[in-house]
Design an enzyme around this catalytic site. Structure first.
Site, PDB file in Angstrom:
ATOM      1  N   PHE A  18       0.841  -1.197   0.000  1.00 41.61           N
ATOM      2  CA  PHE A  18       0.000   0.000   0.000  1.00 41.61           C
ATOM      3  C   PHE A  18       0.873   1.244   0.000  1.00 41.61           C
ATOM      4  O   PHE A  18       1.883   1.307   0.708  1.00 41.61           O
ATOM      5  CB  PHE A  18      -0.903   0.035   1.246  1.00 41.61           C
ATOM      6  CG  PHE A  18      -1.921  -1.061   1.275  1.00 41.61           C
ATOM      7  CD1 PHE A  18      -3.154  -0.903   0.645  1.00 41.61           C
ATOM      8  CD2 PHE A  18      -1.651  -2.245   1.934  1.00 41.61           C
ATOM      9  CE1 PHE A  18      -4.087  -1.928   0.678  1.00 41.61           C
ATOM     10  CE2 PHE A  18      -2.591  -3.268   1.973  1.00 41.61           C
ATOM     11  CZ  PHE A  18      -3.812  -3.107   1.344  1.00 41.61           C
ATOM     12  N   ASP A  19       0.449   2.234  -0.760  1.00 39.61           N
ATOM     13  CA  ASP A  19       1.045   3.560  -0.661  1.00 39.61           C
ATOM     14  C   ASP A  19       0.411   4.215   0.562  1.00 39.61           C
ATOM     15  O   ASP A  19      -0.698   3.857   0.961  1.00 39.61           O
ATOM     16  CB  ASP A  19       0.758   4.360  -1.932  1.00 39.61           C
ATOM     17  CG  ASP A  19       1.645   5.591  -2.073  1.00 39.61           C
ATOM     18  OD1 ASP A  19       2.456   5.878  -1.160  1.00 39.61           O
ATOM     19  OD2 ASP A  19       1.536   6.270  -3.102  1.00 39.61           O
ATOM     20  N   LEU A  20       1.100   5.158   1.142  1.00 39.32           N
ATOM     21  CA  LEU A  20       0.579   5.826   2.331  1.00 39.32           C
ATOM     22  C   LEU A  20      -0.314   7.007   1.951  1.00 39.32           C
ATOM     23  O   LEU A  20      -1.505   7.028   2.247  1.00 39.32           O
ATOM     24  CB  LEU A  20       1.737   6.284   3.220  1.00 39.32           C
ATOM     25  CG  LEU A  20       1.375   7.001   4.511  1.00 39.32           C
ATOM     26  CD1 LEU A  20       0.528   6.136   5.417  1.00 39.32           C
ATOM     27  CD2 LEU A  20       2.650   7.450   5.226  1.00 39.32           C
ATOM     28  N   LYS A 158      10.089   6.892  -4.979  1.00 33.39           N
ATOM     29  CA  LYS A 158       9.325   6.342  -6.091  1.00 33.39           C
ATOM     30  C   LYS A 158       9.198   7.444  -7.144  1.00 33.39           C
ATOM     31  O   LYS A 158       9.051   8.596  -6.764  1.00 33.39           O
ATOM     32  CB  LYS A 158       7.932   5.908  -5.647  1.00 33.39           C
ATOM     33  CG  LYS A 158       7.900   4.844  -4.584  1.00 33.39           C
ATOM     34  CD  LYS A 158       6.470   4.560  -4.135  1.00 33.39           C
ATOM     35  CE  LYS A 158       5.942   5.785  -3.434  1.00 33.39           C
ATOM     36  NZ  LYS A 158       4.599   5.780  -3.004  1.00 33.39           N
TER      37      LYS A 158
END
Length: 162
Positions: A18-20, A158
């Site tokens: 998951f991305d935050l 990223k």
């Protein structure tokens, strides 16, 4: 985060990433831009996050400390503000972490390895964890997953290949 895992692939999936920002925590970059704009006459441009700036990139990849970051943006943008005011403005983009997201991550962690990745910085992580603690009994992101990968700790952001 609201989609169900298809039944026929459930056994083959072992890890969830998951991305935050914008996934676990709701964010609004314009709020930070407006908050910082209050401390300078230099147009910062609402709708254009400053993250592409070298100072922000260096901060989010751990090349400079929080103290260096605050000093550099204060100078570059001629901010007439205390460090605390700048920190509050910087964290203005952090909105909320819905409790149902926390509950979902806790539930998923019993079935899968959970990883959280984020391009972020120490000031924002402090803000995220304060919001997490207010919305749940959980004080640290690491309690929601098996491993948290933060750009400033890794020295990479990223979507860099490395």
């Amino acid at each position: 985060m609201k989609q169900k895992v298809p039944q026929n692939t459930e056994n083959s999936i072992k890890n969830l990433i998951f991305d935050l920002g914008g996934v676990i925590i709701n964010i609004d970059f314009d709020l930070t831009m407006r908050a910082l704009q209050a401390y300078t006459d230099i147009p910062l441009g609402v709708g254009a996050y400053l993250g592409k700036n070298e100072i922000f990139y260096n901060y989010e990849t751990g090349k400079i400390s929080s103290e260096e970051f605050l000093a550099q943006i204060k100078e570059k943008y001629q901010l007439s503000a205390t460090n605390e005011q700048i920190i509050d403005a910087w964290n203005a983009l952090l909105l909320d972490i819905p409790v149902e997201y926390v509950n979902l991550l806790v539930s998923l962690k019993s079935k899968y390895k959970i990883f959280i990745l984020s391009n972020t910085n120490p000031i924002h992580i402090g803000g995220v964890e304060a919001i997490l603690a207010k919305s749940s009994q959980i004080k640290h992101l690491s309690e929601l997953c098996d491993k948290v990968y933060l750009s400033y700790e890794m020295g990479k952001a990223k979507p860099e290949l490395a």
